[in-house]
Design an enzyme around this catalytic site. Structure first.
Site, PDB file in Angstrom:
ATOM      1  N   CYS A 164       0.808  -1.209   0.000  1.00 18.08           N
ATOM      2  CA  CYS A 164       0.000   0.000   0.000  1.00 18.08           C
ATOM      3  C   CYS A 164       0.846   1.267   0.000  1.00 18.08           C
ATOM      4  CB  CYS A 164      -0.911  -0.013   1.219  1.00 18.08           C
ATOM      5  SG  CYS A 164       0.016   0.106   2.763  1.00 18.08           S
TER       6      CYS A 164
ATOM      7  N   ALA B 259       3.241   1.677   2.867  1.00 18.03           N
ATOM      8  CA  ALA B 259       4.428   0.835   2.678  1.00 18.03           C
ATOM      9  C   ALA B 259       5.431   1.518   1.759  1.00 18.03           C
ATOM     10  CB  ALA B 259       4.041  -0.525   2.112  1.00 18.03           C
TER      11      ALA B 259
ATOM     12  N   ARG C 141      13.005  -4.554   6.291  1.00 17.25           N
ATOM     13  CA  ARG C 141      13.335  -4.284   4.893  1.00 17.25           C
ATOM     14  C   ARG C 141      14.827  -4.312   4.574  1.00 17.25           C
ATOM     15  NH1 ARG C 141      12.009  -2.264  -0.191  1.00 17.25           N
ATOM     16  NH2 ARG C 141      13.341  -0.465  -0.471  1.00 17.25           N
TER      17      ARG C 141
ATOM     18  N   HIS D 262       5.645   6.298  -2.545  1.00 14.62           N
ATOM     19  CA  HIS D 262       6.932   6.873  -2.940  1.00 14.62           C
ATOM     20  C   HIS D 262       6.736   8.330  -3.320  1.00 14.62           C
ATOM     21  CE1 HIS D 262       7.594   2.570  -4.713  1.00 14.62           C
ATOM     22  NE2 HIS D 262       7.783   2.571  -3.402  1.00 14.62           N
TER      23      HIS D 262
END
Lengths: 531, 457, 457, 531
Positions: free
Chosen positions: D51, D54, D85, D183
């Site tokens: 999503c 994220a 991550r 992003h």
């Protein structure tokens, strides 16, 4: 019927005849209690005893850290005596420490048939090439003497070839009746070939050797800590954290302290004869015992400053541990114990247990002699038998150059009068009470039976007994290895011991032994299934 | 730790330093403890018996019952007959076993005691057995002693029978009680009716009950089963070095055909055991067992990145070392040093063949029988490994060289709980894959810089 | 590592730092995976589903199948009915489960999506089920989500019946597949015929076969069994926090009486399970099970010197933390910090009661629910512990403070092999006593000076 | 029927209609291959996508080590994005590193009902008191916007109150269609509020930013190692091992390198517009790609010394790894692969795999846009839809003070002619071959089907797919986390990658999959028992 009779009646007449004199329930009457000791174990009885090699290599010479000890024989004995006894040893700065190693000629059928001397010699050449030690001990296992290998001769050759110290010990397992013979053989060798060969004089005002301290769990270090705090110099310890280098100079010390009477009393006596050094039987196990020991040592030297310092140290140490000891005593008071160990510990630990409020109602030794039970006075009464005669008795005489008496005989008597127990030992009996059980060369069956009849709260013994005792629901702790704890000696050791005993008695898992379904009946319904 | 051990290796050394084996009698004692109501008896100095009971107790954390002939100088000179005769009487009087299983020692062997003759002359009641095996300490190792005692017991107790039974026989070799349970469980799910010999389940792992018995009830191979071994239709014998001689004995004496398979550790070797059982029962492998296997393979795949190409030093007894070598290969590891103290050259050949079968360059590995841990340590000083797998005595090397150690085999003197859980079978391999992977990952974590420290792995 | 964490503890902190819990939906997803042919479906943004599948895969090292309603801005504004309707059709088309088990998320709950209504309007063929549970992420924790999904499934599938069956029901709570196998094995040997719900055996531990199935055949609680839950004569529900609400639901709806017992970890708590089973089957406990127990107690006694008075920090989900606290107490350890992130004050009361029952001074322990690992770390900085027991996230603290960590509970992201082996039962406790003892002994060895380094322990 | 059709025919018409334009089997004919991307995933299809949160917190801002990133919402999202991550970050000497921490407002029902701003503010006060960071990021999860919390306003208050940098990101999970929106939101915030706020000029002759490098497994460090060896100064990395402190000065660098085109190409473009900094799409994954990248950078600066140094370093590096690479190539040559990742890696890794002799026959992205497949030329063709319109597009203009062009437009064209790929990117398609399969927004079903029909030897994907692929008997490695290995970038990374792939393909357990009883029939006898 008392507990002794209850036990003995379970034996066949054959066994009964033998065992009855090894089991004494103390009368403490006018007639002195006696016991038979240091005789053969009955074949098949599951004795706890080990062998001569175990006494020589395992107990006495093994702990000497700067020596390479070679087990000459098949592999087994080297394997079993490798890293298993917890005789702790610190590596000296720049020194070599062979304690973590096991060396063995690992004899094969051809060696048994054609002799193993050559393999031993080759092995020593290899050891010299790889490790270059200053001292080598060769310990023989069962077959060696029988096949005619001469380890003493090999040792002499090694000394010549390499200019080092080498000693061969003919400590074949079958010699004598227990480890005791091995101690004797080892100590004879050390007395003859090591003690007295050095010339490094102690620097301190008062110097001591500690004899019969094998530094299990670091006991010796705790003793050294206290003695050094008072101001003594320790010349040599026989043999825990010990070394060839220090033992050479042992004859230059002022006084010998004898911790384990059983394994080494004759060395103390020989050093008295040869060098004039007095000895004191000491006990650092227990607060009371440690205080008494420290006071006796100080009084021996008749130095008021030393005596004052001793009292100061004792006061400091007691202060530091009193809260802990009080706590553990509160947890343990009124409990009863049994102790089966090899030698002196079954006596020593009674002091410490009493400090904690625990009475030792069963005690026994694997390999003691009568004097360890009854005191040195009876030594003269002990008659040598076939087995003891096989163990060499060495005679020493005064070394005119090195002999030095601190006190005249008269003065010594005077000191003894004052309560300083010089050159003597009273044995275990006097510290026990009427009705308590003493067993010599105990075995598995007797351990089990006495647990049932005497019902001690805790039993101290070795690994071979530990689990069978525990399975019976009785707390069981090893006094050979301290269950991998320690030290138990001295002031700090007493606290650790108190903690350990408390831990094992109060550990939660005990109450889990019986499953709930054993006590809660099934209500109604059928009973079926696998059961 | 061990800082006196030099890197330079001395070839053809005669002195054994830090052994990787012990002597025959302890193997015989251990074997005899796996027989119901049987007292192992050591014919020699009492120190032997004391040492053997000690090491067994330290490994199993259990009482290890045994007796000794308690030789003294006299017996060593005049022979141990009298000691043995007395011992047998006393043992029956005091401990009341059904069987006394005598093994010899280097002492009684060196003086040439004829134990076979001695016991023939004993008066023993019909329901009691006294038997013996020759176990000279200067030959073989404890593994040989175990085999010899198996043969000794069979020699005295197994009987000829006219008809074969429908039962199979299983020789597990030298394993822990947790392994016995697992091996029998697998045989059970494979539908095989078996005689299992020797059997330490319930013996060197007695539950805490508040009661102690010298001979745990219903545990150990029964006399009846041993007697019937000769009637077995087929034998599965595990561990080439440990079980081949007992298997050959049974075949030769009673025409019992046998499959000799490696100790079933890891996937493939457990498969061999399952296939051998399947051949006996003609029963297909149940899904539950196949699933166990599948979970093991899955686990190996999941974790392979942590084990692949990791080098291992595996040392100890020949059969378990062989089988752990196989397990390590299955995990993608390189068995760099494979070592036993037991003097059996077959070991070297078998392990080499195993490596070659898997395409591992044996030139980069050292496989050696009849050697010691001092040699292993020197090898490691020259080229280190990622993990040590073997007995407790390797811990000195582990500490000296900062290498993780996974304890397996005999003896494990310094950890708790392993002997009551399986090493064999798919379940045992799952346990050990977890252990080995975890040890390697612990090292990764311990050595990771903060910025390389992973929560997910 | 974590060097910014100060020693000084801020009371009544509002910001959660380094959580010790996660959100409801993942618990619902995990629960639904324990039903045969069931697709868990996440009604919310697709990130939720992605995160949950990820953490489950990382814990179990297995595929974790689930789908999402893939909310976009539109759905968030206008409601998720259309997304859900499409999703259900697509799931049946593509993956063909028998059941779709929908759980909600903070998003769909915040916008007030009426999922119950939505699914009533769906056209679903008779042999298929679509059900749902409300699992708002801002309430409770993943544990609550697990319970809610159990209730959700029962609400939709369990049916009233005129007569009680002779079967019992077992709610294992949140456990690993290896635990499911062990709990069922014990129920089996206790002669209990049961419905087990949910059941992850064979699901999040599928064997490696070379084939992948979305829904492993024959694994998971079957629809028929769930349907029949209401006919169970008795329910054993494990884990007070996880299983009490589902148990109460079943009792209230179908009059199924229940025993609510802690997760059966360690001796006493496994005893409780065995006793509860015995009460149902009226069958005596077989010797084999009693022997397992006896071996565990024996192991605890044998190893107690290494565990006695050792302090532990136990953290994670409330039920497993409670039961590990009990195990640690049995091992003579002191559960110094007992922590869960799940906001349930019952936890604090239950653990306190447990400690008091065993005479442990709770004044020296910190027991806290609804807290985080940052707090635990601060406690440790003030007074350290000997061992950490909990999820992988404790490894940061372990590294920072050089304390050994034993991984248990959820999630364990960084080790392999644990989830296919039991934590529960006597067997599970044997595994964990071995692990804990070994970790403590490893530390002893690692820190020992050369002269104190023991080969025998 | 080709593999695409085989796959699509298994879908219902409803799904078919959607998916057909996302799945392209490359024709490589005159007509350009096209694909649909960056559209909604079909509900219920088991997409791999995550999503917006994220993308924002997990990918872009989370790695900035000197910032405290607060997840504002219920606990889950903060939990899942904590330490998972592998964006590695070294603590700077004297600096603060918040990477190992997770911060969350952990909202409860009352917060949802009454709003969570106050809890957020209190939390920030606590963070300031405990950690005193220089920068705070607030990342919103799903409910935040819906309940009306204004994280930007809170951030502004924080800046005022504490004089630190604080940015609120409205990256609620449902925004956009994938991580890509996150992003974008993150980068917009950084562009607006961080980049350009510093004034620390680089010291070196040529300075670079690396954009879209998240330092997974240490990739960024390997890139930095090589670039520094050649002589470049790295001003800032976006955002792997990145920091607020360095990003402030990013506008002062000479050139932007764009590693992950997808997550950050617009930042490069905006920095070109605002500060005049050119950008190069680079690829450090693969030996060939790395060499090409290094040469392009050197040529961009038109400095013969730099070009020579570059060649020298390349020669050295190749020399060091050539044996290893040759070995791994010998092991891997002829294998085929599939790659499904989030963004650029499915393209990048094709280079590295080709270096190792492996062809990538299946490739797909979770959250790419068409330009990532087809090249920037088609950007103008992309029509915004409802979802993409919801994501703010920011417009920047030339900063008259700071704008500095290195080359004129003409000169740039000249350089481009020479092959220096300035300000451009061709996408993935041109590097693939006819018949290869490209899948946008792949899902579990398609992964499984393509494995069956295309039969790749190895499949690179993420953890959600890893085990289902592996269960099918196909080697499966994670390209998100590198299966906890790495780095895979640069020269050293290529070797590590080669080793890892070889390891997974050749791992012994693969051959153990089928039990022997599946292939060996039971001879004679009954079939009985459980089966």
């Amino acid at each position: 019927m008392n507990e002794r009779d209850l036990l003995l009646e379970k034996y066949s007449s054959r066994v009964f005849k033998n065992r009855k004199s090894h089991i004494t329930q103390l009368e403490m009457s006018d007639e002195q209690d006696t016991i038979t000791a240091n005789t053969r174990a009955i074949p098949g009885i599951a004795t706890a005893r080990g062998c001569c090699y175990a006494g020589c290599k395992g107990v006495v010479v093994g702990p000497m850290k700067d020596a390479v000890t070679i087990t000459h024989g098949p592999i087994g004995c080297a394997f079993y005596s490798w890293g298993t006894r917890r005789n702790k040893a610190k590596t000296e700065e720049g020194g070599k420490n062979f304690i973590p190693y096991s060396f063995c000629t690992d004899m094969r059928p051809t060696d048994i048939v054609f002799g193993g001397e050559k393999k031993l010699e080759e092995g020593i050449d290899e050891i010299m090439a790889i490790f270059n030690p200053k001292c080598i001990f060769i310990c023989s296992t069962c077959p060696i003497g029988l096949i005619g290998d001469d380890v003493q001769a090999v040792a002499r050759e090694v000394e010549k070839k390499y200019g080092i110290k080498a000693i061969g010990f003919s400590c074949e397992g079958y010699k004598g009746v227990s480890q005791s013979s091995g101690h004797h053989i080892a100590n004879n060798g050390l007395m003859k070939q090591v003690i007295g060969t050095g010339d490094k004089k102690p620097m301190g005002k008062y110097s001591l050797n500690i004899l019969g301290e094998y530094n299990i769990g670091g006991d010796g270090w705790e003793e050294e800590r206290i003695l050094k705090k008072i101001g003594y110099e320790i010349v040599s310890v026989f043999t825990g954290d010990g070394s060839y280098e220090t033992m050479k100079n042992a004859h230059l010390a002022d006084l010998n302290l004898v911790m384990c009477h059983r394994s080494i009393n004759y060395v103390a006596q020989m050093m008295k004869t040869k060098y004039g050094i007095d000895w004191l039987k000491v006990n650092f196990i227990g607060i009371g015992a440690t205080c008494k020991t420290l006071r006796m040592i100080a009084e021996y030297f008749q130095d008021t400053e030393l005596i004052a310092k001793t009292e100061e140290v004792i006061a400091q140490e007691l202060e530091a541990i009193s809260d802990d000891m009080e706590y553990y005593r509160s947890m343990l008071k009124g409990k009863t114990a049994g102790i089966f160990t090899g030698g002196s510990r079954s006596h020593h630990y009674q002091s410490l247990l009493r400090d904690l409020g625990i009475e030792t109602i069963i005690a026994g030794y694997e390999f003691a002699h009568r004097d360890d039970y009854e005191g040195r006075d009876i030594i003269s009464e002990i008659k040598p038998d076939a087995d003891s005669k096989n163990i060499e008795e060495i005679a020493v005489s005064r070394d005119e150059e090195l002999y030095k008496e601190r006190y005249s005989g008269e003065k010594l008597e005077e000191l003894k009068e004052k309560g300083i127990e010089i050159d003597t030992y009273d044995g275990m009996f006097p510290d026990m009470k009427k009705g308590y059980m003493v067993v010599d060369d105990y075995n598995m069956f007797e351990t089990d039976e006495l647990i049932q009849t005497m019902k001690p709260d805790i039993f101290f013994s070795g690994i071979k007994d530990k689990y069978s005792i525990q399975k019976q629901g009785v707390v069981s702790r090893q006094l050979h290895s301290y269950d991998y704890s320690g030290p138990y000696a001295g002031f700090n050791g007493a606290v650790i011991f108190g903690r350990d005993v408390t831990m094992s008695i109060y550990t939660k898992a005990w109450v889990l032994t019986t499953p709930p379904w054993k006590t809660a009946a099934l209500l109604g319904g059928r009973i079926g299934g696998e059961n | 730790m061990l800082e006196l051990t030099p890197k330079e290796i001395m070839e053809n050394r005669h002195i054994t330093i830090n052994p990787c084996k012990t002597c025959e009698p302890v193997g015989a004692m251990f074997c005899a403890l796996g027989v119901e109501n049987c007292m192992p008896h050591s014919h020699g100095s009492q120190g032997c018996c004391s040492y053997h009971r000690t090491v067994l107790s330290r490994h199993f954390k259990e009482p290890a019952m045994a007796t000794s002939s308690s030789f003294t100088e006299g017996a060593s000179v005049f022979g141990g007959r009298s000691n043995l005769t007395t011992a047998v009487k006393n043992i029956f009087d005091i401990y009341d076993p059904d069987i006394i299983a005598i093994h010899t020692t280097c002492l009684s062997e060196t003086i040439g005691d004829d134990v076979g003759n001695y016991i023939m002359d004993l008066e023993v009641s019909d329901d009691k057995t006294v038997l013996y095996a020759s176990t000279p300490s200067y030959e073989g190792s404890h593994i040989q002693g175990f085999s010899n005692m198996m043969i000794g017991i069979m020699k005295y107790m197994t009987q000829k029978a006219a008809v074969k039974s429908n039962r199979a026989a299983i020789f597990p070799g030298w394993v822990n009680p947790g392994d016995d349970r697992e091996l029998k469980r697998i045989a059970g799910v494979m539908g095989v009716d078996y005689i299992y010999f020797p059997d330490h389940e319930g013996i060197l792992e007695t539950p805490m009950t508040g009661k102690y018995k010298y001979f745990p009830k219903g545990a150990g191979t029964s006399a009846a089963d041993i007697k019937a071994l000769g009637t077995a239709k087929k034998l599965i014998a595990m561990g080439h070095i440990t079980s081949s001689e007992p298997a050959e004995f049974l075949d030769k004496q009673y025409k019992v055909p046998f499959s000799l398979i490696p100790m079933p550790i890891g996937v493939k070797l457990t498969d061999k055991y399952v296939m051998a059982l399947r051949e006996i029962s003609h029963q297909e492998v149940p899904q539950t067992l196949e699933d166990e296997r599948g979970r093991l393979v899955d686990l190996m795949l999941d974790s392979h990145t942590y084990t692949y190409n990791k080098t291992a030093a595996i040392y100890g007894d020949p059969d378990i070392v062989y089988s752990f070598t196989s397990l390590c290969i299955e995990m993608g590891m390189i068995p760099k040093y494979v070592i036993t103290g037991t003097p059996k050259e077959e070991f070297t050949r078998q392990v080499s063949a195993l490596l070659k079968e898997h395409g591992i360059d044996t030139g980069k590995c050292v496989i050696k029988a009849d050697t010691d841990l001092f040699y292993l340590h020197q090898l490691i000083k020259n080229e280190p490994v990622d993990i040590l797998i073997g007995s407790s005595y390797g811990k000195q090397i582990a500490k000296a060289e900062n290498i993780p150690i996974i304890r397996m085999g005999f003896p494990v003197l310094d950890r708790y709980g392993n002997t009551i859980q399986p090493t064999v079978g798919y379940a045992g391999a799952i346990r050990y894959v977890e252990k080995i992977t975890c040890a390697l990952m612990d090292k990764v974590d311990a050595e990771a810089k903060d910025e390389d420290f992973d929560v997910v792995m």
